[in-house]
Structures are given as structure tokens and as C-alpha cells.
Scaffold this motif. Structure first.
Motif, PDB file in Angstrom:
ATOM      1  N   THR A 244     -28.132  28.239  27.520  1.00  0.00           N
ATOM      2  CA  THR A 244     -27.617  27.842  29.132  1.00  0.00           C
ATOM      3  C   THR A 244     -27.949  26.063  28.984  1.00  0.00           C
ATOM      4  O   THR A 244     -26.774  25.500  29.845  1.00  0.00           O
ATOM      5  N   SER A 248     -24.469  23.741  29.018  1.00  0.00           N
ATOM      6  CA  SER A 248     -24.562  22.832  30.171  1.00  0.00           C
ATOM      7  C   SER A 248     -24.553  21.083  30.362  1.00  0.00           C
ATOM      8  O   SER A 248     -23.145  20.824  30.614  1.00  0.00           O
ATOM      9  N   ARG A 252     -21.102  18.848  30.424  1.00  0.00           N
ATOM     10  CA  ARG A 252     -21.494  17.721  31.528  1.00  0.00           C
ATOM     11  C   ARG A 252     -20.552  16.379  30.628  1.00  0.00           C
ATOM     12  O   ARG A 252     -19.675  15.387  31.371  1.00  0.00           O
ATOM     13  N   ILE A 276     -25.461  28.089  34.204  1.00  0.00           N
ATOM     14  CA  ILE A 276     -24.232  26.921  33.738  1.00  0.00           C
ATOM     15  C   ILE A 276     -23.370  25.928  35.024  1.00  0.00           C
ATOM     16  O   ILE A 276     -23.770  24.787  35.004  1.00  0.00           O
ATOM     17  N   ASN A 279     -25.776  24.145  37.686  1.00  0.00           N
ATOM     18  CA  ASN A 279     -26.828  23.530  36.587  1.00  0.00           C
ATOM     19  C   ASN A 279     -25.458  21.751  36.752  1.00  0.00           C
ATOM     20  O   ASN A 279     -26.144  20.867  36.070  1.00  0.00           O
ATOM     21  N   LEU A 280     -24.111  21.925  36.911  1.00  0.00           N
ATOM     22  CA  LEU A 280     -23.069  21.986  37.355  1.00  0.00           C
ATOM     23  C   LEU A 280     -22.466  20.811  38.126  1.00  0.00           C
ATOM     24  O   LEU A 280     -22.114  19.863  38.466  1.00  0.00           O
TER      25      LEU A 280
END
Ligand code: FAD
Length: 287
Positions: A244, A248, A252, A276, A279-280
Motif C-alpha cells: 500500500t 500510494s 502520487r 491507496i 492515502n491520495l
């Protein structure tokens, strides 16, 4: 539609389940992932008759839910009448996006190999000829090159041919080295290719199946990732956490560099994809 938080266009790939239990799981996955407001869900299609009815059943269910759906369609081993019939069916269902592929015949399928359309560019031309602009056509792109391509230049020529035949966009094979993607875009630009090339993103959840699949499709797992995954053996939690984080970061990097969206290979699982996306900064909107 774009996710309102970050205006990042995301889409999700599903495969048609073999069993009722698998279908129940798919429905639960779609319900969760749909909260992230993807542009569409795509559904894979097996060349040579293996999973075609299951693809139709999955597409039927998604359309009944009013979900934007992009069926994959492969041409190898099929004849034009059959392809026309499938496309008519989708048009009637209000489907207006197709992922057009050559496909791979399953080994031992008994089919003689080629049908009337031998490469994806021929399928794209056929769809445009018969259905004009009805379908938005996505094709496959290979930043690390297709395993059967004679060499990199020839593969890029083939990609350019698919674009000239009328593809509107492309989705890449997955990769973990973003430089492969950026260099592929440079090569496209040098050839005057301007369609959006969306990175295909494969979450890392299980090392052994990923390694097997990557060998077959020509996607490289960089050594610094592979060695760590190998070391964790059967510790799936550790693999998932590391995966992950790595994926991620990859996403990014891609979005910061201007990638036009992300297409997730979900493998019909929602957990890692949601982590994921979160996280973005891509989240389900508050109720
Ligand atoms: P093509 O673009 O036709 O290329 C196939 C190979 O032939 C390449 O090596 C290319 O360089 C070469 N080539 C192309 N045109 C010519 C030509 N005129 N002369 C000589 N060589 C040529 N597979 C499935 O079975 N079902 C799916 O649902 C599916 N979904 C996928 C989704 C994505 C996003 C991706 C990246 C792949 C998917 N695949 C799927 C796998 C895909 O079918 C295989 O990678 C297949 O081997 C190639 O399909 P293609 O459409 O890229 O083929």
C-alpha cells in the motif's frame, strides 16, 4: 464524473466471477468502491469463449445498478459477426465505452488462433467503421513493452497504429517504475500521439501470484520491491502494508507529474484500493 475531493479521475477493473459466491463478493466490492465515485468500472473478457457469458452477466448487473461500465472486448479467434452482435448488445444497454484488445487465446483452447481481426488496431477500426463515435474506445499500452513485441520501436509503432485507427484513450499494463511511464509518454509525444494514457495500477497484496502474473505479462517488479516481498514469505499483512505504501507513492508520483487519472486493477478486492485512494486524498464524500 470525477472524485470531487481531488478532481482525480479514477476507474476500476473487475473480472467476471466464476461462482455465485464470487458474484456476491464482486457486488460487495463494487458497492464499496462506487463510494469513491469512479468514472467507470471495466469488466475483463476472456478470448476464445472461456468467460464471455460471465462478462455479459457482470455487465448486465452493473448496468442494472446504473453504474457506468466499460466492457473489455478482445478480437482474437472471433469473427466479425460475433463482435458486431456483442457491440449491438452493449449499445442497447447504454454502454458507450469499450476497452478494445487483441486478447490472448487460452492455451489448449483448441481454437486455430487467428480469426477475422488479428490485432487490436483492426478491432478499433472495425468498431469505428460500424459504430462511428458511439463508443469511447480505450486500448492497451505497454510502458515496459508487450512481451511478444519484436522490439520497443515496433511496439510503439503498433501503439501508434491503434491510435490512428481511432482509439480515444489508453490504459497501461501495470508497472512499478514510473520512469517507464514517463519515457513512454515522451515516445508518444515524439510520434504526435495525444490521447490520454492512463496508468494501470496493480495493488500489491500477494507476492507469489503477482510474481507469476508479472512474468507472464512482461511487467517488472523492481528488485528493491521484490526482495522485500520475498523476505516476508506468507506474512500477508506485512506485504499488504508495504504494498500500500509503495503503490500510494507511485500513484502520487504519477499524479504530481500530470498523469490524467488512475485505473486500478482491483482483482475484485476493495481493501487495498480504498487504502491507496485514501492515502491520495480520494475518499467517499461525507453523507
Ligand atoms: P495488440 O495491440 O494487437 O498487440 C499485440 C502484440 O502484437 C504486440 O506485441 C504488438 O506489438 C504486436 N502487433 C500489433 N499489431 C501488429 C501488427 N499489425 N503486426 C505485427 N505485430 C503487431 N486480455 C484478455 O484476454 N482479456 C481482457 O479483458 C484483457 N484486458 C486487458 C486490459 C489492459 C488495460 C491491458 C493492458 C491488457 C489486457 N489484456 C486482456 C491482455 C491483452 O489482451 C494481452 O496483453 C494481449 O497479448 C495483447 O493485446 P493488445 O490489445 O495489447 O494487442
Amino acid at each position: 464524473m470525477q472524485n470531487p475531493d481531488k478532481h482525480t479521475s479514477i476507474s476500476f477493473e473487475l473480472f467476471p466471477p466464476k461462482t455465485d459466491k464470487g458474484m456476491d463478493k464482486l457486488k460487495a466490492t463494487v458497492t464499496r468502491l462506487n463510494e469513491l465515485q469512479p468514472e467507470y468500472f471495466s469488466v475483463t473478457y476472456g478470448a476464445g469463449g472461456s468467460t464471455q457469458e460471465r462478462t455479459f452477466a457482470t455487465v448486465d448487473w452493473l448496468r442494472e445498478q446504473g453504474i457506468a461500465t466499460a466492457p473489455h472486448l478482445s478480437c482474437i479467434g472471433a469473427d466479425k459477426d460475433e463482435i458486431q452482435e456483442i457491440l449491438e448488445r452493449y449499445r442497447k444497454q447504454g454502454v458507450n465505452r469499450i476497452v478494445a484488445l487483441r486478447g490472448d487465446l487460452p492455451s489448449g483452447s483448441g481454437l486455430g488462433g487467428l480469426g477475422e481481426l488479428n490485432y487490436a488496431n483492426e478491432l478499433v477500426s472495425f468498431i469505428r467503421e460500424r459504430f462511428a463515435d458511439h463508443f469511447h474506445i480505450e486500448v492497451a499500452a505497454y510502458p515496459e513493452f508487450h512481451p511478444q513485441a519484436e522490439n520497443a520501436r515496433v511496439d510503439l509503432d503498433n501503439f501508434a497504429r491503434k491510435v490512428r485507427s481511432g482509439a480515444h484513450g489508453a490504459i497501461t499494463q501495470y508497472f512499478y517504475n514510473p520512469d517507464a511511464y514517463w519515457r513512454f509518454l515522451d515516445d508518444c509525444q515524439a510520434r504526435g500521439i495525444e490521447i490520454p494514457v492512463i496508468p494501470g495500477i496493480m495493488p500489491i497484496t500477494n507476492y507469489h501470484s503477482l510474481a507469476r502474473f508479472s512474468d507472464a505479462c512482461g511487467a517488472e517488479i523492481p528488485r528493491w520491491i521484490r526482495k522485500r516481498l520475498e523476505a516476508w514469505g506468507d506474512d500477508l499483512d506485512a506485504i499488504r502494508d508495504f504494498g500500500t505504501e509503495v503503490v500510494s507513492q507511485l500513484c502520487r508520483n504519477l499524479l504530481d507529474g500530470g498523469a490524467p487519472g488512475l485505473h486500478f486493477y482491483t482483482m475484485n478486492q476493495s481493501g487495498s484500493v480504498i487504502n491507496i485512494c485514501n492515502n491520495l486524498g480520494i475518499r467517499a464524500p461525507a453523507p
